[in-house]
Design a protein around this motif. Structure first.
Motif, PDB file in Angstrom:
ATOM      1  N   THR A  71      63.997  25.686  33.128  1.00  0.00           N
ATOM      2  CA  THR A  71      65.315  26.157  32.700  1.00  0.00           C
ATOM      3  C   THR A  71      65.936  27.104  33.722  1.00  0.00           C
ATOM      4  OG1 THR A  71      64.303  27.869  31.318  1.00  0.00           O
ATOM      5  CG2 THR A  71      64.933  25.825  30.225  1.00  0.00           C
ATOM      6  N   THR A  72      65.127  27.909  34.391  1.00  0.00           N
ATOM      7  CA  THR A  72      65.668  28.806  35.417  1.00  0.00           C
ATOM      8  C   THR A  72      66.231  28.002  36.586  1.00  0.00           C
ATOM      9  OG1 THR A  72      64.102  30.531  34.770  1.00  0.00           O
ATOM     10  CG2 THR A  72      65.182  30.800  36.893  1.00  0.00           C
ATOM     11  N   VAL A  73      65.510  26.968  37.005  1.00  0.00           N
ATOM     12  CA  VAL A  73      66.029  26.111  38.078  1.00  0.00           C
ATOM     13  C   VAL A  73      67.315  25.438  37.619  1.00  0.00           C
ATOM     14  CG1 VAL A  73      65.627  24.002  39.423  1.00  0.00           C
ATOM     15  CG2 VAL A  73      63.813  25.707  39.222  1.00  0.00           C
ATOM     16  N   LYS A  74      67.294  24.842  36.441  1.00  0.00           N
ATOM     17  CA  LYS A  74      68.475  24.118  35.948  1.00  0.00           C
ATOM     18  C   LYS A  74      69.688  25.047  35.802  1.00  0.00           C
ATOM     19  CE  LYS A  74      70.156  21.256  32.195  1.00  0.00           C
ATOM     20  NZ  LYS A  74      69.884  20.695  30.882  1.00  0.00           N
ATOM     21  N   ASN A  75      69.484  26.208  35.228  1.00  0.00           N
ATOM     22  CA  ASN A  75      70.598  27.119  34.954  1.00  0.00           C
ATOM     23  C   ASN A  75      71.139  27.824  36.196  1.00  0.00           C
ATOM     24  OD1 ASN A  75      70.383  26.458  32.242  1.00  0.00           O
ATOM     25  ND2 ASN A  75      69.174  28.257  31.739  1.00  0.00           N
ATOM     26  N   ASN A  76      70.360  27.863  37.270  1.00  0.00           N
ATOM     27  CA  ASN A  76      70.768  28.579  38.484  1.00  0.00           C
ATOM     28  C   ASN A  76      70.791  27.684  39.716  1.00  0.00           C
ATOM     29  OD1 ASN A  76      70.773  31.494  37.438  1.00  0.00           O
ATOM     30  ND2 ASN A  76      68.789  30.732  36.782  1.00  0.00           N
ATOM     31  N   LEU A  77      70.876  26.379  39.509  1.00  0.00           N
ATOM     32  CA  LEU A  77      70.720  25.430  40.608  1.00  0.00           C
ATOM     33  C   LEU A  77      71.704  25.670  41.759  1.00  0.00           C
ATOM     34  CD1 LEU A  77      69.042  23.060  41.590  1.00  0.00           C
ATOM     35  CD2 LEU A  77      70.692  21.532  40.500  1.00  0.00           C
ATOM     36  N   LYS A  78      72.954  25.925  41.469  1.00  0.00           N
ATOM     37  CA  LYS A  78      73.933  26.131  42.551  1.00  0.00           C
ATOM     38  C   LYS A  78      73.595  27.359  43.391  1.00  0.00           C
ATOM     39  CE  LYS A  78      77.663  23.567  40.650  1.00  0.00           C
ATOM     40  NZ  LYS A  78      78.984  23.353  40.256  1.00  0.00           N
ATOM     41  N   GLU A  79      73.255  28.444  42.734  1.00  0.00           N
ATOM     42  CA  GLU A  79      72.886  29.674  43.456  1.00  0.00           C
ATOM     43  C   GLU A  79      71.589  29.472  44.241  1.00  0.00           C
ATOM     44  OE1 GLU A  79      72.863  33.688  44.802  1.00  0.00           O
ATOM     45  OE2 GLU A  79      74.398  32.249  44.253  1.00  0.00           O
ATOM     46  N   ILE A  80      70.628  28.812  43.636  1.00  0.00           N
ATOM     47  CA  ILE A  80      69.347  28.542  44.299  1.00  0.00           C
ATOM     48  C   ILE A  80      69.580  27.714  45.560  1.00  0.00           C
ATOM     49  CG2 ILE A  80      67.188  27.224  44.078  1.00  0.00           C
ATOM     50  CD1 ILE A  80      67.207  28.153  41.064  1.00  0.00           C
ATOM     51  N   GLU A  81      70.351  26.651  45.439  1.00  0.00           N
ATOM     52  CA  GLU A  81      70.612  25.788  46.594  1.00  0.00           C
ATOM     53  C   GLU A  81      71.449  26.492  47.655  1.00  0.00           C
ATOM     54  OE1 GLU A  81      72.002  22.001  45.109  1.00  0.00           O
ATOM     55  OE2 GLU A  81      69.943  21.414  44.603  1.00  0.00           O
ATOM     56  N   ALA A 109      63.848  30.203  42.267  1.00  0.00           N
ATOM     57  CA  ALA A 109      64.137  30.537  40.865  1.00  0.00           C
ATOM     58  C   ALA A 109      63.308  31.740  40.425  1.00  0.00           C
ATOM     59  CB  ALA A 109      63.860  29.333  39.969  1.00  0.00           C
ATOM     60  N   GLU A 110      62.043  31.763  40.827  1.00  0.00           N
ATOM     61  CA  GLU A 110      61.189  32.917  40.494  1.00  0.00           C
ATOM     62  C   GLU A 110      61.660  34.174  41.212  1.00  0.00           C
ATOM     63  OE1 GLU A 110      56.833  32.747  40.057  1.00  0.00           O
ATOM     64  OE2 GLU A 110      57.051  30.630  40.593  1.00  0.00           O
ATOM     65  N   LEU A 111      62.055  34.030  42.469  1.00  0.00           N
ATOM     66  CA  LEU A 111      62.479  35.199  43.247  1.00  0.00           C
ATOM     67  C   LEU A 111      63.757  35.838  42.714  1.00  0.00           C
ATOM     68  CD1 LEU A 111      61.838  34.077  46.950  1.00  0.00           C
ATOM     69  CD2 LEU A 111      60.456  35.649  45.570  1.00  0.00           C
ATOM     70  N   ILE A 112      64.693  35.014  42.256  1.00  0.00           N
ATOM     71  CA  ILE A 112      65.979  35.582  41.825  1.00  0.00           C
ATOM     72  C   ILE A 112      65.897  36.242  40.454  1.00  0.00           C
ATOM     73  CG2 ILE A 112      67.380  34.075  43.274  1.00  0.00           C
ATOM     74  CD1 ILE A 112      68.088  32.455  40.769  1.00  0.00           C
ATOM     75  N   ASP A 113      64.841  35.961  39.709  1.00  0.00           N
ATOM     76  CA  ASP A 113      64.664  36.595  38.406  1.00  0.00           C
ATOM     77  C   ASP A 113      63.841  37.863  38.587  1.00  0.00           C
ATOM     78  OD1 ASP A 113      64.233  37.407  35.826  1.00  0.00           O
ATOM     79  OD2 ASP A 113      63.246  35.551  35.190  1.00  0.00           O
ATOM     80  N   GLU A 114      64.510  38.982  38.601  1.00  0.00           N
ATOM     81  CA  GLU A 114      63.839  40.263  38.847  1.00  0.00           C
ATOM     82  C   GLU A 114      62.977  40.724  37.681  1.00  0.00           C
ATOM     83  OE1 GLU A 114      66.561  43.254  40.186  1.00  0.00           O
ATOM     84  OE2 GLU A 114      67.644  41.824  41.427  1.00  0.00           O
ATOM     85  N   ASN A 115      63.128  40.091  36.527  1.00  0.00           N
ATOM     86  CA  ASN A 115      62.433  40.559  35.328  1.00  0.00           C
ATOM     87  C   ASN A 115      61.241  39.696  34.917  1.00  0.00           C
ATOM     88  OD1 ASN A 115      64.344  42.677  34.937  1.00  0.00           O
ATOM     89  ND2 ASN A 115      65.779  41.142  34.206  1.00  0.00           N
ATOM     90  N   ASN A 116      60.840  38.746  35.751  1.00  0.00           N
ATOM     91  CA  ASN A 116      59.772  37.841  35.329  1.00  0.00           C
ATOM     92  C   ASN A 116      58.366  38.397  35.525  1.00  0.00           C
ATOM     93  OD1 ASN A 116      59.252  37.535  38.051  1.00  0.00           O
ATOM     94  ND2 ASN A 116      59.932  35.426  38.164  1.00  0.00           N
ATOM     95  N   GLY A 117      58.225  39.492  36.225  1.00  0.00           N
ATOM     96  CA  GLY A 117      56.931  40.117  36.391  1.00  0.00           C
ATOM     97  C   GLY A 117      56.022  39.463  37.421  1.00  0.00           C
ATOM     98  N   ILE A 153      67.176  37.678  52.311  1.00  0.00           N
ATOM     99  CA  ILE A 153      68.592  37.578  51.934  1.00  0.00           C
ATOM    100  C   ILE A 153      68.861  38.321  50.637  1.00  0.00           C
ATOM    101  CG2 ILE A 153      70.400  35.975  51.145  1.00  0.00           C
ATOM    102  CD1 ILE A 153      69.179  33.922  53.183  1.00  0.00           C
ATOM    103  N   ILE A 154      68.003  38.124  49.659  1.00  0.00           N
ATOM    104  CA  ILE A 154      68.242  38.778  48.367  1.00  0.00           C
ATOM    105  C   ILE A 154      67.570  40.146  48.277  1.00  0.00           C
ATOM    106  CG2 ILE A 154      68.674  36.636  47.130  1.00  0.00           C
ATOM    107  CD1 ILE A 154      65.863  36.716  46.026  1.00  0.00           C
ATOM    108  N   ASP A 155      66.960  40.561  49.374  1.00  0.00           N
ATOM    109  CA  ASP A 155      66.329  41.874  49.487  1.00  0.00           C
ATOM    110  C   ASP A 155      65.276  42.106  48.408  1.00  0.00           C
ATOM    111  OD1 ASP A 155      65.975  44.263  50.852  1.00  0.00           O
ATOM    112  OD2 ASP A 155      67.382  45.343  49.550  1.00  0.00           O
ATOM    113  N   ILE A 156      64.565  41.047  48.084  1.00  0.00           N
ATOM    114  CA  ILE A 156      63.550  41.117  47.030  1.00  0.00           C
ATOM    115  C   ILE A 156      62.389  42.016  47.421  1.00  0.00           C
ATOM    116  CG2 ILE A 156      62.178  39.096  47.697  1.00  0.00           C
ATOM    117  CD1 ILE A 156      63.222  39.882  44.130  1.00  0.00           C
ATOM    118  N   LYS A 157      62.096  42.087  48.693  1.00  0.00           N
ATOM    119  CA  LYS A 157      60.925  42.854  49.145  1.00  0.00           C
ATOM    120  C   LYS A 157      61.063  44.337  48.820  1.00  0.00           C
ATOM    121  CE  LYS A 157      59.833  39.451  52.616  1.00  0.00           C
ATOM    122  NZ  LYS A 157      59.783  39.118  54.034  1.00  0.00           N
ATOM    123  N   ASN A 158      62.284  44.812  48.694  1.00  0.00           N
ATOM    124  CA  ASN A 158      62.500  46.216  48.337  1.00  0.00           C
ATOM    125  C   ASN A 158      62.631  46.423  46.830  1.00  0.00           C
ATOM    126  OD1 ASN A 158      62.475  47.184  50.992  1.00  0.00           O
ATOM    127  ND2 ASN A 158      64.600  46.574  51.271  1.00  0.00           N
TER     128      ASN A 158
END
Length: 161
Positions: A71-81, A109-117, A153-158
């Motif tokens: 569902t995360t891939v499906k719901n965020n496909l444009k942003e992911i791509e 999809a996992e990276l863009i979800d900051e709340n998935n743990g 790009i999404i600065d996930i490492k910080n």
């Protein structure tokens, strides 16, 4: 093999099959997966779709994680791509091989979800290992490079350790 790894591999297989059945819902794709692999099933539900099944060898947690990834891939496909194309300089999403494309989609999809743990390093390592198993000889290097660039790009490492 760990629960999350099994879940990611099943999710990859379902996403791959959806490439050939573009109008398929997640529910239909999961049902096709179960039928194709002749897997006995257990209750699986998605808030946005009908109830379906994953498999009786799976735990509830595995079913939930597969549902989450799909569902995360499906719901965020444009942003992911968009992120994948930005990271893969001079590569349009259509030019990326199907296995790598879907590993990237699932991982981003996992990276863009900051709340998935899920720690970003775990996401990257899992993607590399899955690419080694399902992709070509060069897949793991390609996937590693793109995912690390997306993480920058999404600065996930910080944000997420």
């Amino acid at each position: 093999m760990g629960l999350r790894r099994r879940s990611r591999e099943k999710t990859l297989q379902i996403l791959y099959s959806m490439e050939f059945n573009k109008n398929q819902t997640i529910h239909e794709a999961v049902e096709s997966y179960l039928t194709y692999f002749n897997i006995a099933s257990m209750k699986w539900s998605d808030k946005n779709e009908n109830q379906t099944n994953i498999n009786n060898e799976s735990s509830e947690e595995e079913s939930v994680f597969i549902t989450y990834l799909l569902t995360t891939v499906k719901n965020n496909l444009k942003e992911i791509e968009r992120l994948i194309e930005e990271a893969a300089i001079n590569w349009r999403i259509e030019r990326i091989a199907l296995i790598e494309r879907n590993i990237l989609r699932m991982s981003v999809a996992e990276l863009i979800d900051e709340n998935n743990g899920v720690p970003f390093k775990a996401t990257i390592n899992e993607a590399i290992d899955i690419a080694k198993k399902f992709g070509s000889k060069e897949s793991s290097s390609f996937v590693n490079g793109i995912i690390n660039k997306v993480a920058d790009i999404i600065d996930i490492k910080n944000k997420k350790l």
